[in-house]
Design a protein around this motif. Structure first.
Motif, PDB file in Angstrom:
ATOM      1  N   ASP A  27      -4.268  20.799  92.007  1.00 46.53           N
ATOM      2  CA  ASP A  27      -4.874  21.352  93.226  1.00 46.53           C
ATOM      3  C   ASP A  27      -4.007  22.441  93.844  1.00 46.53           C
ATOM      4  O   ASP A  27      -4.008  22.635  95.048  1.00 46.53           O
ATOM      5  CB  ASP A  27      -5.117  20.230  94.236  1.00 46.53           C
ATOM      6  N   VAL A  28      -3.243  23.115  92.988  1.00 49.88           N
ATOM      7  CA  VAL A  28      -2.298  24.094  93.519  1.00 49.88           C
ATOM      8  C   VAL A  28      -3.032  25.297  94.111  1.00 49.88           C
ATOM      9  O   VAL A  28      -4.065  25.730  93.604  1.00 49.88           O
ATOM     10  CB  VAL A  28      -1.310  24.532  92.407  1.00 49.88           C
ATOM     11  N   ILE A  29      -2.527  25.772  95.257  1.00 51.95           N
ATOM     12  CA  ILE A  29      -3.046  27.005  95.834  1.00 51.95           C
ATOM     13  C   ILE A  29      -1.955  28.048  95.697  1.00 51.95           C
ATOM     14  O   ILE A  29      -0.820  27.813  96.094  1.00 51.95           O
ATOM     15  CB  ILE A  29      -3.383  26.837  97.326  1.00 51.95           C
ATOM     16  N   SER A  30      -2.291  29.166  95.127  1.00 53.02           N
ATOM     17  CA  SER A  30      -1.260  30.168  94.922  1.00 53.02           C
ATOM     18  C   SER A  30      -1.379  31.324  95.897  1.00 53.02           C
ATOM     19  O   SER A  30      -2.384  32.014  95.944  1.00 53.02           O
ATOM     20  CB  SER A  30      -1.304  30.705  93.497  1.00 53.02           C
ATOM     21  N   ILE A 298      -4.104  35.311 108.227  1.00 53.18           N
ATOM     22  CA  ILE A 298      -2.856  34.736 107.715  1.00 53.18           C
ATOM     23  C   ILE A 298      -1.678  35.082 108.623  1.00 53.18           C
ATOM     24  O   ILE A 298      -0.813  34.252 108.888  1.00 53.18           O
ATOM     25  CB  ILE A 298      -2.608  35.159 106.237  1.00 53.18           C
ATOM     26  N   VAL A 299      -1.668  36.297 109.169  1.00 56.58           N
ATOM     27  CA  VAL A 299      -0.547  36.698 110.023  1.00 56.58           C
ATOM     28  C   VAL A 299      -0.554  35.880 111.311  1.00 56.58           C
ATOM     29  O   VAL A 299       0.470  35.349 111.737  1.00 56.58           O
ATOM     30  CB  VAL A 299      -0.596  38.208 110.336  1.00 56.58           C
ATOM     31  N   LYS A 300      -1.733  35.739 111.899  1.00 55.94           N
ATOM     32  CA  LYS A 300      -1.840  34.923 113.107  1.00 55.94           C
ATOM     33  C   LYS A 300      -1.465  33.482 112.770  1.00 55.94           C
ATOM     34  O   LYS A 300      -0.760  32.811 113.528  1.00 55.94           O
ATOM     35  CB  LYS A 300      -3.266  34.992 113.647  1.00 55.94           C
ATOM     36  N   GLU A 339       5.854  19.461  97.206  1.00 50.74           N
ATOM     37  CA  GLU A 339       5.297  18.489  98.144  1.00 50.74           C
ATOM     38  C   GLU A 339       3.899  18.856  98.601  1.00 50.74           C
ATOM     39  O   GLU A 339       3.087  17.985  98.879  1.00 50.74           O
ATOM     40  CB  GLU A 339       6.228  18.351  99.359  1.00 50.74           C
ATOM     41  N   LYS A 340       3.602  20.148  98.683  1.00 52.33           N
ATOM     42  CA  LYS A 340       2.306  20.552  99.238  1.00 52.33           C
ATOM     43  C   LYS A 340       1.441  21.355  98.254  1.00 52.33           C
ATOM     44  O   LYS A 340       0.325  21.755  98.577  1.00 52.33           O
ATOM     45  CB  LYS A 340       2.520  21.386 100.511  1.00 52.33           C
ATOM     46  N   HIS A 341       2.013  21.612  97.096  1.00 53.02           N
ATOM     47  CA  HIS A 341       1.252  22.310  96.047  1.00 53.02           C
ATOM     48  C   HIS A 341       0.757  23.692  96.481  1.00 53.02           C
ATOM     49  O   HIS A 341      -0.368  24.076  96.192  1.00 53.02           O
ATOM     50  CB  HIS A 341       0.081  21.443  95.555  1.00 53.02           C
ATOM     51  N   VAL A 342       1.610  24.376  97.219  1.00 49.97           N
ATOM     52  CA  VAL A 342       1.310  25.765  97.587  1.00 49.97           C
ATOM     53  C   VAL A 342       2.417  26.650  97.034  1.00 49.97           C
ATOM     54  O   VAL A 342       3.600  26.344  97.200  1.00 49.97           O
ATOM     55  CB  VAL A 342       1.231  25.945  99.121  1.00 49.97           C
ATOM     56  N   ILE A 343       2.028  27.713  96.373  1.00 43.08           N
ATOM     57  CA  ILE A 343       3.013  28.635  95.811  1.00 43.08           C
ATOM     58  C   ILE A 343       3.190  29.835  96.717  1.00 43.08           C
ATOM     59  O   ILE A 343       2.219  30.487  97.091  1.00 43.08           O
ATOM     60  CB  ILE A 343       2.559  29.140  94.429  1.00 43.08           C
ATOM     61  N   ALA A 344       4.444  30.110  97.079  1.00 43.44           N
ATOM     62  CA  ALA A 344       4.788  31.359  97.747  1.00 43.44           C
ATOM     63  C   ALA A 344       6.121  31.787  97.155  1.00 43.44           C
ATOM     64  O   ALA A 344       6.972  30.950  96.853  1.00 43.44           O
ATOM     65  CB  ALA A 344       4.898  31.169  99.246  1.00 43.44           C
ATOM     66  N   LYS A 370      -6.807  29.377 104.438  1.00 44.58           N
ATOM     67  CA  LYS A 370      -6.817  28.407 105.542  1.00 44.58           C
ATOM     68  C   LYS A 370      -6.252  27.064 105.093  1.00 44.58           C
ATOM     69  O   LYS A 370      -5.487  26.427 105.817  1.00 44.58           O
ATOM     70  CB  LYS A 370      -8.243  28.248 106.079  1.00 44.58           C
ATOM     71  N   GLU A 371      -6.636  26.648 103.896  1.00 39.31           N
ATOM     72  CA  GLU A 371      -6.124  25.385 103.359  1.00 39.31           C
ATOM     73  C   GLU A 371      -4.591  25.479 103.201  1.00 39.31           C
ATOM     74  O   GLU A 371      -3.864  24.548 103.555  1.00 39.31           O
ATOM     75  CB  GLU A 371      -6.805  25.100 102.014  1.00 39.31           C
ATOM     76  N   ALA A 372      -4.113  26.608 102.687  1.00 34.70           N
ATOM     77  CA  ALA A 372      -2.669  26.777 102.496  1.00 34.70           C
ATOM     78  C   ALA A 372      -1.943  26.721 103.839  1.00 34.70           C
ATOM     79  O   ALA A 372      -0.904  26.058 103.961  1.00 34.70           O
ATOM     80  CB  ALA A 372      -2.379  28.100 101.790  1.00 34.70           C
ATOM     81  N   LEU A 373      -2.498  27.370 104.850  1.00 31.30           N
ATOM     82  CA  LEU A 373      -1.866  27.352 106.177  1.00 31.30           C
ATOM     83  C   LEU A 373      -1.779  25.920 106.705  1.00 31.30           C
ATOM     84  O   LEU A 373      -0.773  25.520 107.291  1.00 31.30           O
ATOM     85  CB  LEU A 373      -2.652  28.230 107.153  1.00 31.30           C
ATOM     86  N   GLY A 374      -2.841  25.134 106.456  1.00 25.37           N
ATOM     87  CA  GLY A 374      -2.843  23.744 106.874  1.00 25.37           C
ATOM     88  C   GLY A 374      -1.733  22.955 106.189  1.00 25.37           C
ATOM     89  O   GLY A 374      -1.012  22.171 106.814  1.00 25.37           O
ATOM     90  N   ARG A 375      -1.559  23.194 104.905  1.00 25.15           N
ATOM     91  CA  ARG A 375      -0.529  22.462 104.169  1.00 25.15           C
ATOM     92  C   ARG A 375       0.866  22.888 104.614  1.00 25.15           C
ATOM     93  O   ARG A 375       1.791  22.071 104.668  1.00 25.15           O
ATOM     94  CB  ARG A 375      -0.687  22.714 102.668  1.00 25.15           C
ATOM     95  N   ILE A 376       1.024  24.186 104.916  1.00 27.31           N
ATOM     96  CA  ILE A 376       2.329  24.660 105.400  1.00 27.31           C
ATOM     97  C   ILE A 376       2.636  24.005 106.751  1.00 27.31           C
ATOM     98  O   ILE A 376       3.763  23.581 107.009  1.00 27.31           O
ATOM     99  CB  ILE A 376       2.345  26.198 105.493  1.00 27.31           C
ATOM    100  N   ALA A 377       1.610  23.881 107.589  1.00 22.69           N
ATOM    101  CA  ALA A 377       1.800  23.219 108.883  1.00 22.69           C
ATOM    102  C   ALA A 377       2.297  21.788 108.679  1.00 22.69           C
ATOM    103  O   ALA A 377       3.221  21.330 109.368  1.00 22.69           O
ATOM    104  CB  ALA A 377       0.490  23.218 109.667  1.00 22.69           C
TER     105      ALA A 377
END
Ligand SMILES: Cc1ncc(COP(=O)(O)O)c(C=O)c1O
Lengths: 395, 159
Positions: A27-30, A298-300, A339-344, A370-377
């Protein structure tokens, strides 16, 4: 087996290895992809298919198809106000990637120094090294919105300096160089007779006013190699097509290297590019409008989360700082992945001045952003919890 | 402002807040604009595009070409209005070429549609001639392509 020392010395592409593991996470978001999420506009693909059907499968002139060069020349005039002859001042390349290599090889002798403005795309330094030159880092600072200044460059100029490589709109920061900031760089280049290799591949992706090309300043047309291409604006990364424009002498020199190493760019891609320049403007506009909407979100999003993010006005990257978390960019990006499966991509990959930042590409769908921002939060909250006890013992 | 309409046309469920975030406008400004567009009838309605085939319903569609001869005092508009009021008629437009009105009609069976044309359209006084083309398969409807999306083939990281 013998491998040339020059090649052995090149930095390994470490981040690739790190992230290769990531492809197996389901479920990775890149946010790590530096290419458009759009497929090439259908009319462009269709034009290339039609060309194949009619038997366009041959080499072209080393320079590229004349019709394409004429269209490029016109496009460059509209985009930058600079007039390049389609005959000997416009060279079709296999992507800006080849353009960078050709530019450096055409002008650098062993021992020459080339200033590379950072944070920067990863291929400039290796290209300089392969050409026998010495890359010298120049840091553009977040305090100046990642715009390079005359002083930044002057501090690194020696009598061996021959050229400057810069890239605005910028990968990885999204910074742009407005005309007023470019002026002092142009003056310096004229005074010191420096060649500016200007990677303008994100030229169409500016969200506040039109891109300014350094070639358009007095005396700079002949001191600039302008590199541009189809990868970003027309979502054509896989076609491998770009172009270089400049004064006839330097473009002819680049063409010499090109003819012996590449021969010509693929004809299928050139036929597609003709259609893109003739009729692809609407498709391009729609993609850029969509990037702009995502950019705002994304910036906001990052700023609301307390990850301070300077406003990127070009390309499709946001470059928030993670310094407030107490983690390094590498640590943060590793935890985000596992931990959150988001790539940056950690900002340090792009040079000293990228340290403490994350490169987040918004060339991905709004839902994913939006999903990535949620996971980063979520990750930020967990980090905060871990750190809370420490803070208490301090006080 | 145009952008707000374009966004809604693509996804009618976007909230004013979401639209505001994406366009850099003020949330209240978006809400007011949308309300104004609804009031003016620029935004006619919000609806879903349904693939009835996939749901399992066997809807039948046909394109009807209608040739009309105009009487004194009766223009295209009034005959078109009359035809448009039938719920079976999904689209009705005046076209150039070898016929005048072009209809898209929808029903449950071919027979039902054939009778509709025979009983409601063909007998109208101004209608001279009709030609019926049953739709066998829809490939693109209201801008939506009925083929699978092209999947994302990119590598997960590129510097
Ligand atoms: C700044 C920059 N220059 C050049 C390239 C490569 O472009 P091309 O596909 O035209 O070789 C990229 C791609 O990511 C880039 O970000």
């Amino acid at each position: 087996m013998k491998i040339a020392n020059k090649v052995k010395g090149l930095p390994p592409s470490g981040i690739r290895k790190f992230f290769d593991l990531a492809s197996s996470i389901p479920d990775v978001i890149s946010l790590g992809v530096g290419e458009p999420d759009f497929v090439t506009p259908w009319r462009v693909r269709e034009a290339s298919i039609y060309a194949l059907e009619r038997g366009y499968t041959t080499y072209t002139s080393n320079w590229g198809l004349l019709e394409l060069r004429e269209l490029i020349s016109k496009y460059m005039f509209d985009a930058t106000g600079v007039d390049y002859s389609p005959k000997n001042e416009t060279l079709v390349t296999t992507g800006v990637s080849e353009g960078i290599d050709l530019a450096v090889r055409a002008i650098v002798d062993p021992g020459d120094e080339v200033l590379v403005v950072e944070p920067s795309y990863v291929s400039y330094r290796p290209c300089v090294i392969m050409a026998g030159g010495t890359p010298v880092s120049v840091s553009a600072s977040v305090d100046n919105d990642f715009k390079v200044t005359r002083e930044d460059l002057e501090a690194k100029i020696t009598d061996r300096t021959t050229a400057v490589i810069m890239n605005y709109p910028n990968n990885p920061t999204g910074a742009i160089m407005p005309r007023k900031d470019l002026e002092e760089i142009a003056d310096l280049a004229v005074e010191r007779d420096l060649m500016i290799i200007s990677d303008e591949v994100y030229e169409k992706m500016t969200y506040e006013g039109k891109h300014a090309s350094i070639a358009s300043f007095n005396g700079m047309r002949d001191n600039t190699i302008a590199l541009n291409g189809f990868s970003k604006a027309f979502a054509m990364t896989g076609w491998r097509l770009g172009y270089a424009c400049g004064n006839a002498e330097v473009i002819e020199a680049m063409m010499k290297v090109h003819q012996y190493t590449m021969l010509c760019a693929p004809i299928t891609a050139q036929m597609a590019a003709i259609e893109a320049l003739k009729n692809g403007q609407d498709d391009m506009r729609q993609m850029i409008d969509e990037y702009n909407r995502r950019r705002r979100v994304i910036v906001k999003g990052f700023n609301d989360l307390g990850l301070s993010c300077f406003e990127p006005k070009g390309a499709f990257y946001a470059f928030p700082s993670v310094k407030s978390t107490g983690l390094t960019d590498e640590q943060f990006s590793e935890r985000l992945l596992y931990e959150k499966h988001v790539i940056a991509v950690p900002g340090s990959v792009f040079g000293e001045s990228g340290v403490g930042h994350l490169r987040c590409s918004y060339a991905t769908s709004m839902e994913q952003i939006k999903e990535a921002l949620g996971r980063i939060a979520d990750l930020l909250q967990e980090i905060q919890k871990e750190q809370a006890p420490k803070i208490r013992t301090k006080s | 402002m145009r952008e707000v309409l374009e966004l809604l046309e693509k996804d009618a469920r976007l909230t004013p807040k979401e639209i505001a975030e994406q366009t850099g406008m003020d949330e209240a400004e978006v809400a007011n604009f949308v309300a104004a567009m609804e009031a003016r009838g620029v935004i006619k309605r919000y609806k879903a595009i349904v693939d009835w085939d996939k749901f399992g319903d066997e809807a039948v569609y046909a394109i009807i070409e209608v040739s009309v001869s105009l009487d004194r005092g009766v223009g295209y508009d009034s005959i078109a209005e009359r035809i448009s009021k039938f719920p079976e008629v999904v689209n009705c437009m005046l076209v150039s070429g070898d016929h005048d009105l072009n209809l898209l009609i929808k029903g449950k069976t071919m027979k039902e549609l054939a009778f509709f044309v025979a009983e409601k359209i063909a007998p109208l006084q101004q209608v001279q001639h009709t030609a019926t083309h049953f739709m066998l398969r829809a490939y693109k409807t209201e801008g939506e392509i009925m083929f699978d999306r092209e999947e994302d083939k990119r590598l997960v990281v590129h510097p």
